[in-house]
Scaffold this motif. Structure first.
Motif, PDB file in Angstrom:
ATOM      1  N   ASP A 189       0.829  -1.207   0.000  1.00  0.00           N
ATOM      2  CA  ASP A 189       0.000   0.000   0.000  1.00  0.00           C
ATOM      3  C   ASP A 189       0.862   1.257   0.000  1.00  0.00           C
ATOM      4  N   SER A 190       2.001   1.184  -0.664  1.00  0.00           N
ATOM      5  CA  SER A 190       2.896   2.339  -0.733  1.00  0.00           C
ATOM      6  C   SER A 190       3.853   2.163  -1.909  1.00  0.00           C
ATOM      7  N   PHE A 191       4.747   3.114  -2.047  1.00  0.00           N
ATOM      8  CA  PHE A 191       5.699   3.093  -3.146  1.00  0.00           C
ATOM      9  C   PHE A 191       7.118   3.175  -2.588  1.00  0.00           C
ATOM     10  N   PRO A 192       8.091   2.586  -3.271  1.00  0.00           N
ATOM     11  CA  PRO A 192       9.445   2.500  -2.714  1.00  0.00           C
ATOM     12  C   PRO A 192      10.151   3.851  -2.626  1.00  0.00           C
ATOM     13  N   LYS A 193      11.010   3.968  -1.605  1.00  0.00           N
ATOM     14  CA  LYS A 193      11.827   5.179  -1.482  1.00  0.00           C
ATOM     15  C   LYS A 193      13.202   4.975  -2.117  1.00  0.00           C
ATOM     16  N   GLU A 194      13.582   3.690  -2.322  1.00  0.00           N
ATOM     17  CA  GLU A 194      14.859   3.380  -2.965  1.00  0.00           C
ATOM     18  C   GLU A 194      14.649   2.313  -4.033  1.00  0.00           C
ATOM     19  N   ILE A 195      15.343   2.473  -5.166  1.00  0.00           N
ATOM     20  CA  ILE A 195      15.255   1.527  -6.280  1.00  0.00           C
ATOM     21  C   ILE A 195      16.665   1.221  -6.758  1.00  0.00           C
ATOM     22  N   LYS A 196      16.985  -0.055  -6.842  1.00  0.00           N
ATOM     23  CA  LYS A 196      18.281  -0.477  -7.383  1.00  0.00           C
ATOM     24  C   LYS A 196      18.010  -1.553  -8.431  1.00  0.00           C
ATOM     25  N   ALA A 197      18.517  -1.371  -9.639  1.00  0.00           N
ATOM     26  CA  ALA A 197      18.209  -2.314 -10.721  1.00  0.00           C
ATOM     27  C   ALA A 197      19.428  -2.613 -11.571  1.00  0.00           C
ATOM     28  N   VAL A 198      19.501  -3.856 -12.041  1.00  0.00           N
ATOM     29  CA  VAL A 198      20.510  -4.258 -13.018  1.00  0.00           C
ATOM     30  C   VAL A 198      19.810  -5.100 -14.081  1.00  0.00           C
ATOM     31  N   GLY A 199      20.379  -5.116 -15.278  1.00  0.00           N
ATOM     32  CA  GLY A 199      19.747  -5.878 -16.347  1.00  0.00           C
ATOM     33  C   GLY A 199      20.735  -6.332 -17.400  1.00  0.00           C
ATOM     34  N   ASN A 200      20.350  -7.378 -18.122  1.00  0.00           N
ATOM     35  CA  ASN A 200      21.101  -7.831 -19.299  1.00  0.00           C
ATOM     36  C   ASN A 200      20.276  -7.549 -20.543  1.00  0.00           C
ATOM     37  N   PHE A 201      20.976  -7.356 -21.661  1.00  0.00           N
ATOM     38  CA  PHE A 201      20.298  -6.975 -22.897  1.00  0.00           C
ATOM     39  C   PHE A 201      20.380  -8.066 -23.958  1.00  0.00           C
ATOM     40  N   THR A 202      19.397  -8.064 -24.841  1.00  0.00           N
ATOM     41  CA  THR A 202      19.392  -8.964 -25.993  1.00  0.00           C
ATOM     42  C   THR A 202      20.230  -8.349 -27.106  1.00  0.00           C
ATOM     43  N   GLY A 203      20.449  -9.127 -28.148  1.00  0.00           N
ATOM     44  CA  GLY A 203      21.149  -8.601 -29.313  1.00  0.00           C
ATOM     45  C   GLY A 203      20.354  -7.550 -30.052  1.00  0.00           C
ATOM     46  N   THR A 204      19.046  -7.483 -29.763  1.00  0.00           N
ATOM     47  CA  THR A 204      18.183  -6.503 -30.418  1.00  0.00           C
ATOM     48  C   THR A 204      18.066  -5.212 -29.595  1.00  0.00           C
ATOM     49  N   LYS A 205      18.818  -5.150 -28.495  1.00  0.00           N
ATOM     50  CA  LYS A 205      18.924  -3.937 -27.669  1.00  0.00           C
ATOM     51  C   LYS A 205      17.674  -3.621 -26.855  1.00  0.00           C
ATOM     52  N   VAL A 206      17.030  -4.681 -26.351  1.00  0.00           N
ATOM     53  CA  VAL A 206      16.012  -4.505 -25.312  1.00  0.00           C
ATOM     54  C   VAL A 206      16.449  -5.336 -24.111  1.00  0.00           C
ATOM     55  N   ASP A 207      15.858  -5.074 -22.956  1.00  0.00           N
ATOM     56  CA  ASP A 207      16.264  -5.786 -21.744  1.00  0.00           C
ATOM     57  C   ASP A 207      15.742  -7.223 -21.759  1.00  0.00           C
ATOM     58  N   GLU A 208      16.640  -8.156 -21.502  1.00  0.00           N
ATOM     59  CA  GLU A 208      16.318  -9.583 -21.524  1.00  0.00           C
ATOM     60  C   GLU A 208      15.916 -10.085 -20.137  1.00  0.00           C
ATOM     61  N   THR A 209      16.700  -9.715 -19.129  1.00  0.00           N
ATOM     62  CA  THR A 209      16.458 -10.132 -17.749  1.00  0.00           C
ATOM     63  C   THR A 209      16.835  -8.985 -16.820  1.00  0.00           C
ATOM     64  N   ARG A 313      14.653   1.768 -15.968  1.00  0.00           N
ATOM     65  CA  ARG A 313      15.206   1.898 -17.318  1.00  0.00           C
ATOM     66  C   ARG A 313      16.429   2.804 -17.327  1.00  0.00           C
ATOM     67  N   ARG A 314      16.390   3.874 -16.537  1.00  0.00           N
ATOM     68  CA  ARG A 314      17.549   4.779 -16.455  1.00  0.00           C
ATOM     69  C   ARG A 314      18.763   4.028 -15.911  1.00  0.00           C
ATOM     70  N   GLN A 315      18.528   3.225 -14.874  1.00  0.00           N
ATOM     71  CA  GLN A 315      19.637   2.521 -14.243  1.00  0.00           C
ATOM     72  C   GLN A 315      20.218   1.418 -15.123  1.00  0.00           C
ATOM     73  N   ILE A 316      19.373   0.738 -15.896  1.00  0.00           N
ATOM     74  CA  ILE A 316      19.892  -0.346 -16.741  1.00  0.00           C
ATOM     75  C   ILE A 316      20.291   0.151 -18.131  1.00  0.00           C
ATOM     76  N   GLY A 317      19.893   1.394 -18.464  1.00  0.00           N
ATOM     77  CA  GLY A 317      20.287   1.983 -19.742  1.00  0.00           C
ATOM     78  C   GLY A 317      19.406   1.615 -20.918  1.00  0.00           C
ATOM     79  N   LEU A 318      18.101   1.474 -20.664  1.00  0.00           N
ATOM     80  CA  LEU A 318      17.159   1.116 -21.731  1.00  0.00           C
ATOM     81  C   LEU A 318      16.467   2.365 -22.279  1.00  0.00           C
ATOM     82  N   ILE A 319      16.748   2.678 -23.534  1.00  0.00           N
ATOM     83  CA  ILE A 319      16.121   3.822 -24.214  1.00  0.00           C
ATOM     84  C   ILE A 319      15.543   3.324 -25.536  1.00  0.00           C
ATOM     85  N   TYR A 320      14.314   3.689 -25.812  1.00  0.00           N
ATOM     86  CA  TYR A 320      13.674   3.278 -27.068  1.00  0.00           C
ATOM     87  C   TYR A 320      13.973   4.276 -28.172  1.00  0.00           C
ATOM     88  N   PRO A 321      14.040   3.821 -29.417  1.00  0.00           N
ATOM     89  CA  PRO A 321      14.456   4.716 -30.519  1.00  0.00           C
ATOM     90  C   PRO A 321      13.500   5.865 -30.780  1.00  0.00           C
TER      91      PRO A 321
END
Length: 323
Positions: A189-209, A313-321
């Protein structure tokens, strides 16, 4: 009776069409698809009276009260705006749009035009999820210490797939990562005050995991995972001081389990369908009551989800064209 139209007769639209006849006060009257033959076939499959391949004619249809938008992610904003301008109520598939800015733009337009709009966050209306929340409110497991949740499946990397195409806002986060984030926030019933994220990317440049860790104001932690390349546990667990709650396939849950020492209490939703009907009934109820937003899947929840995913998305570096 609320008369529904569907935009985009794809996979998720089929699930919606199967469920609507099991709802109170809902009926499917029209479908729009850019491919006329596909729209016609969909209409015939579900005994829908009308089908369209012209979006303007579809939206001019006075027999449509509400529209379900089932397009790929990047088209949600475009069609939501068209529906709002046509004064059609909207249930828009998640993610509502591809970022906070565009989500806010659509919600503002809906408010300006006094049009109901809701993101299709069906998990919030599932009896199993709400049973778990009731157990928590009753103090069954005590103070929540940790929430874990994952949603992942195997798929083939293919640039033509909406999952892997960056031009269609593909990737794990927007497709399935939204569910563990939504679930964790709803349970807290609330929203986080801290967010930490990591991700791996596909060959097509979207986040895989992605792995997403959240921390809430009261110290509760959440460890969340999503993937379009690996079958994950696909379970949510809420750990408390006195016990835990386990929900298999939490986003579409049929069962929930309360563990207190050696004792186990099981709750089962007796409904045989997939569960989309609960969110359709929420929209039907809101429209009958002439309110402009759901108090469960509220506009604020939609915006907060978009804000959190923007930060991931900012933390893992995901930007759409197209951004």
């Amino acid at each position: 009776m609320i008369r529904w139209g569907i935009i985009a007769p794809g996979t998720i639209a089929n699930a919606f069409a199967k469920e609507i006849n099991n709802t109170e006060n809902g009926v499917l009257t029209a479908v729009f698809g850019r491919n006329e033959e596909k729209a016609k076939a969909f209409a015939e499959k579900y005994s829908i009276e009308k089908y369209y391949s012209d979006i303007d004619k579809f939206l001019e249809d006075k027999d449509i009260d509400a529209v379900y938008i089932a397009t790929p992610h990047n088209y949600h904003m475009e069609y939501a705006k068209k529906c709002i301008e046509a004064k059609k109520s909207v249930l828009c598939e998640k993610p509502f749009s591809y970022n906070y800015k565009t989500s806010k733009e659509v919600l503002n337009l809906a408010k300006e035009n006094n049009v109901f709009i809701m993101e299709a966050l069906w998990t919030l209306f599932l009896p199993t999820v709400n049973k778990a929340k009731k157990w928590i409110q009753e103090g069954k497991i005590g103070k929540i210490k940790l929430i874990t949740a994952s949603f992942g499946f195997e798929s083939e990397e293919n640039i033509n797939s909406r999952l892997y195409n960056p031009s269609l806002a593909g990737g794990a986060l927007l497709d399935v990562g939204i569910y563990p984030i939504l679930f964790s926030n709803y349970i807290k019933d609330s929203f986080p005050k801290e967010i930490k994220a990591v991700g791996n990317f596909t060959g097509t440049k979207v986040d895989e995991t992605d792995i997403i860790n959240l921390k809430y104001e009261d110290g509760t932690l959440a460890s969340l995972g999503c993937s379009i390349s690996s079958e994950l546990d696909n379970i949510a667990v809420i750990y408390g001081e006195k016990g835990k709650i386990v929900i298999p396939k939490f986003w579409s849950a049929k069962e929930s389990y309360l563990y207190l020492g050696d004792e186990v209490e099981k709750y089962v939703d007796s409904y045989k369908g997939e569960g989309y009907k609960y969110q359709i009934e929420e929209v039907n109820k809101c429209l009958k009551n002439r309110v402009l937003e759901s108090d469960v899947a509220s506009h604020n929840i939609t915006l907060k989800l978009a804000e959190i995913m923007d930060e991931v998305r900012r933390q893992i570096g995901l930007i759409y064209p197209f951004e």
